[in-house]
Enzyme design. Sequence first.
Site, short mmCIF file in Angstrom:
data_model
loop_
_atom_site.label_atom_id
_atom_site.label_comp_id
_atom_site.label_asym_id
_atom_site.label_seq_id
_atom_site.Cartn_x
_atom_site.Cartn_y
_atom_site.Cartn_z
N ASP A 1 0.84 -1.20 0.00
CA ASP A 1 0.00 0.00 0.00
C ASP A 1 0.88 1.25 0.00
OD1 ASP A 1 -2.18 -1.66 0.23
OD2 ASP A 1 -2.27 -1.49 2.41
N1 URA Z 1 -1.18 -5.94 3.92
C1 URA Z 1 -1.69 -4.70 3.93
O1 URA Z 1 -2.74 -4.44 4.51
N2 URA Z 1 -1.01 -3.73 3.25
C2 URA Z 1 0.16 -3.95 2.62
O2 URA Z 1 0.73 -3.02 2.06
C3 URA Z 1 0.69 -5.24 2.64
C4 URA Z 1 0.01 -6.23 3.30
#
Ligand code: URA
Length: 241
Positions: free
Chosen positions: A107
């Site tokens: 993310d």
């Molecule tokens: N899980 C999440 O919620 N976000 C990420 O970036 C990676 C794994």
Amino acid sequence: MAKPISLEKILFSQGFGTRRYCSDLVYADLIKVNGVLALDPEERIPTEGLVLNVEGKDWEYHEKAYIAFNKPANYECSHKTTHHPSVYSLLPAPFVERGLQCVGRLDYDTTGLLLISDDGQFIHKMTTPKKNIGKVYEITTPDPITQSQIDHLLKGVMLEDDPKPCFAAACKLLSENCLAMTIVEGRYHQVKRMMAAVGNHVAKLHRVEIGAYVMPLDLAEGEWRWLYPDDLKALSKRIEV
Ligand code: URA
């Protein structure tokens, strides 16, 4: 030993532009091969241990690229971003030109270890849950993490709109508000949704490890490095069940 390849093809394969442009780089005296000025774009060159110098910068030849990158916050893992700049803007232009892709996405606000490659088989292997390759995330939470939350994560949690439960393969409490959790899948916002499902919340998310490959301590945020056969072996290490 790999067959020698023409210099123009080598430059093209590494992402330095069209074959015509690569050829022109040689004619413009902008290419060195293992430290020696190149004169002929058609010259066939052995690729083993090859170091090019392109417009004054050394460049290791890699038939396939495998990169470890320390992703900073506020960058998106896509070429066409919506709200934040792209991680690709932090990488050398030839990587983008030769089609490197993120191996699974983090993310925009997640930091840490991100793999980037142009080897489709490798990308598949590292992202399919079938291979049982663990990804370790350090999760910082505003509320203390309880033992019952950890038990719940290990037993499996149901996520909205997802018929199958999600399991933590391992959990290690690092402090009252910080948990190292290993997962083998990469579902959308998986860690954040798992933490919400057990009644907590993610304030910060940082990936530290994939397989048995730990992000090097000296790889600063926003920096990248080549991965070599020993690193790839470590990355492929499966969780024994
Ligand atoms: N899980 C999440 O919620 N976000 C990420 O970036 C990676 C794994």
